[in-house]
Design a protein around this motif. Structure first.
Motif, PDB file in Angstrom:
ATOM      1  N   ALA A  99      60.526  30.565  35.436  1.00 59.56           N
ATOM      2  CA  ALA A  99      60.260  31.881  36.029  1.00 59.56           C
ATOM      3  C   ALA A  99      61.566  32.478  36.528  1.00 59.56           C
ATOM      4  CB  ALA A  99      59.260  31.755  37.179  1.00 59.56           C
ATOM      5  N   PRO A 100      61.627  33.817  36.669  1.00 57.50           N
ATOM      6  CA  PRO A 100      62.816  34.443  37.256  1.00 57.50           C
ATOM      7  C   PRO A 100      63.029  33.953  38.684  1.00 57.50           C
ATOM      8  CG  PRO A 100      61.374  36.081  36.242  1.00 57.50           C
ATOM      9  CD  PRO A 100      60.610  34.795  36.284  1.00 57.50           C
ATOM     10  N   ARG A 101      64.282  33.770  39.053  1.00 61.35           N
ATOM     11  CA  ARG A 101      64.589  33.175  40.349  1.00 61.35           C
ATOM     12  C   ARG A 101      64.013  33.972  41.520  1.00 61.35           C
ATOM     13  NH1 ARG A 101      67.813  29.358  42.021  1.00 61.35           N
ATOM     14  NH2 ARG A 101      68.690  29.135  39.939  1.00 61.35           N
ATOM     15  N   ASN A 102      64.286  35.272  41.566  1.00 59.22           N
ATOM     16  CA  ASN A 102      63.855  36.053  42.734  1.00 59.22           C
ATOM     17  C   ASN A 102      62.342  36.121  42.855  1.00 59.22           C
ATOM     18  OD1 ASN A 102      66.554  36.720  43.384  1.00 59.22           O
ATOM     19  ND2 ASN A 102      66.555  38.304  41.818  1.00 59.22           N
ATOM     20  N   ASP A 141      56.420  24.329  29.187  1.00 57.42           N
ATOM     21  CA  ASP A 141      55.012  24.544  28.853  1.00 57.42           C
ATOM     22  C   ASP A 141      54.617  26.009  28.953  1.00 57.42           C
ATOM     23  OD1 ASP A 141      54.075  21.750  28.451  1.00 57.42           O
ATOM     24  OD2 ASP A 141      54.708  21.536  30.537  1.00 57.42           O
ATOM     25  N   VAL A 142      55.085  26.675  29.988  1.00 59.11           N
ATOM     26  CA  VAL A 142      54.724  28.083  30.184  1.00 59.11           C
ATOM     27  C   VAL A 142      55.837  28.773  30.973  1.00 59.11           C
ATOM     28  CG1 VAL A 142      53.396  27.554  32.278  1.00 59.11           C
ATOM     29  CG2 VAL A 142      52.950  29.672  31.033  1.00 59.11           C
ATOM     30  N   ALA A 143      56.146  30.022  30.586  1.00 58.47           N
ATOM     31  CA  ALA A 143      57.146  30.813  31.295  1.00 58.47           C
ATOM     32  C   ALA A 143      56.464  32.038  31.879  1.00 58.47           C
ATOM     33  CB  ALA A 143      58.275  31.231  30.354  1.00 58.47           C
ATOM     34  N   LEU A 144      56.802  32.356  33.123  1.00 63.90           N
ATOM     35  CA  LEU A 144      56.338  33.582  33.747  1.00 63.90           C
ATOM     36  C   LEU A 144      57.438  34.613  33.593  1.00 63.90           C
ATOM     37  CD1 LEU A 144      53.510  33.485  35.010  1.00 63.90           C
ATOM     38  CD2 LEU A 144      54.616  31.251  35.103  1.00 63.90           C
ATOM     39  N   ARG A 145      57.117  35.723  32.953  1.00 61.91           N
ATOM     40  CA  ARG A 145      58.127  36.743  32.664  1.00 61.91           C
ATOM     41  C   ARG A 145      57.623  38.117  33.089  1.00 61.91           C
ATOM     42  NH1 ARG A 145      60.024  34.769  26.575  1.00 61.91           N
ATOM     43  NH2 ARG A 145      61.122  32.888  27.267  1.00 61.91           N
ATOM     44  N   ILE A 146      58.529  38.899  33.635  1.00 59.50           N
ATOM     45  CA  ILE A 146      58.225  40.276  33.984  1.00 59.50           C
ATOM     46  C   ILE A 146      58.969  41.137  32.980  1.00 59.50           C
ATOM     47  CG2 ILE A 146      58.375  42.060  35.756  1.00 59.50           C
ATOM     48  CD1 ILE A 146      58.367  39.839  37.852  1.00 59.50           C
ATOM     49  N   GLY A 265      55.008  49.747  36.386  1.00 57.18           N
ATOM     50  CA  GLY A 265      56.073  48.783  36.163  1.00 57.18           C
ATOM     51  C   GLY A 265      55.718  47.816  35.042  1.00 57.18           C
ATOM     52  N   PRO A 266      56.662  46.970  34.655  1.00 59.74           N
ATOM     53  CA  PRO A 266      56.378  45.959  33.620  1.00 59.74           C
ATOM     54  C   PRO A 266      55.344  44.970  34.136  1.00 59.74           C
ATOM     55  CG  PRO A 266      58.479  45.516  34.674  1.00 59.74           C
ATOM     56  CD  PRO A 266      58.032  46.853  35.186  1.00 59.74           C
ATOM     57  N   SER A 267      54.635  44.348  33.244  1.00 63.02           N
ATOM     58  CA  SER A 267      53.595  43.410  33.654  1.00 63.02           C
ATOM     59  C   SER A 267      54.149  42.005  33.789  1.00 63.02           C
ATOM     60  CB  SER A 267      52.439  43.422  32.652  1.00 63.02           C
ATOM     61  OG  SER A 267      52.895  43.046  31.365  1.00 63.02           O
ATOM     62  N   LEU A 268      53.524  41.248  34.661  1.00 62.83           N
ATOM     63  CA  LEU A 268      53.811  39.820  34.777  1.00 62.83           C
ATOM     64  C   LEU A 268      52.984  39.116  33.722  1.00 62.83           C
ATOM     65  CD1 LEU A 268      54.848  37.237  36.200  1.00 62.83           C
ATOM     66  CD2 LEU A 268      52.879  37.425  37.741  1.00 62.83           C
TER      67      LEU A 268
END
Length: 299
Positions: A99-102, A141-146, A265-268
């Motif tokens: 996932a993105p750090r912030n 396994d899975v990445a969370l991306r915005i 905004g972009p979706s998670l």
């Protein structure tokens, strides 16, 4: 029906393995049985599917057409079986998440830790980094991306909506004034975050019309945290993820402007490799995140 599927699978296995002997060794079946199944299938269809010699096996024209279709059908059946099985499989084992750090440090970790509390047989390897990891090569396994939709070789499921806000410090607004439109920002100092979609071209909406405004200013960064720090120092307006600036906005250190002019905004998204069998732990996490962010919106 079962017998028909056995014959079709035998045909595909023999061709994929490159011959009857190789298929017998690979799939633990007798060469004689595989040969019988393929012959029975050809007799049933009334057409030869394979050209057989002592050294080489190849498909006939009819065999090639039949192979293309049945491979897809068998894959669909396997996927259906896997879906039904995984619906009842329990979440367990090591779960690698990127996932993105912030975002990970602010909004995501409470959701992940709540998941672990309800799934004690799962252990978490959380990797917070501001880059698009290669899920397959790095074993994620899975990445969370915005972001917008990912690479087509991956599967994505929308988790939640996010929001971008334009912020400035009270000192900046006192010095340069309050922008009344997105266009006004062309002539005001702005902080450019090159990680932001569009970079220096900020998007606004007015009466269902979308416009892009090119902004500039004294600072160009590649981090939303750095952009927020620059805004806190009064160096310019910044386009920030709302979840990141939430506390500073609540404390009055940053002021949101043009809130009614901002597009969605972009979706998670939860992104994972295109795998035939989605592990129960991945499915459980994604389902949990959808429910979590429905009751804990990404501000």
């Amino acid at each position: 029906m079962t017998q028909d599927l056995a014959r079709i699978r035998a045909f595909v296995q023999v061709y994929d393995a490159g011959g009857f002997s190789a298929a017998a060794r690979q799939f633990g079946r007798s060469k004689a049985l595989l040969s019988k199944y393929v012959t029975d299938l050809e007799d049933y269809l009334g057409v030869r599917l394979m050209n057989r010699t002592t050294r080489k096996l190849s498909l006939t024209e009819a065999g090639e057409a039949y192979y293309r279709e049945v491979v897809q059908l068998l894959q669909q059946l396997d996927d259906l079986d896997a879906t039904i099985t995984n619906q009842t499989s329990e979440a367990r084992g090591l779960l690698r998440v990127s996932a993105p750090r912030n975002f990970g440090e602010t909004s995501l970790t409470p959701a992940l830790f709540a998941f672990l509390q309800t799934h004690p047989e799962v252990t978490l390897d959380l990797r917070l980094e501001d880059r698009f990891v290669d899920l397959v090569d790095e074993g994620v396994d899975v990445a969370l991306r915005i972001s917008a939709m990912p690479d087509s070789s991956l599967i994505a499921r929308k988790i939640a909506d996010t929001k971008i806000v334009i912020c400035g410090s009270p000192e900046l607004i006192k010095r340069v004034g309050l922008p009344q439109s997105g266009e006004a920002l062309r002539n005001m100092p702005c902080i450019v975050d090159v990680n932001l979609q569009g970079q220096a071209n900020w998007r606004f909406v007015s009466e269902d019309q979308a416009t892009a405004v090119h902004v500039s200013g004294p600072v160009r960064v590649n981090s939303p945290v750095a952009a927020m720090q620059a805004a806190l120092h009064g160096l310019g307006f910044a386009a920030l993820p709302a979840y990141l600036a939430e506390k500073e906005i609540a404390d009055g250190r940053l002021v949101v402007v043009l809130a009614d002019r901002m597009p969605a905004g972009p979706s998670l998204q939860a992104v994972y490799p295109h795998r035939r069998h989605l592990a129960g732990k991945v499915r459980a996490l994604i389902d949990h995140l959808v429910i979590w962010f429905d009751t804990h919106p990404v501000q």
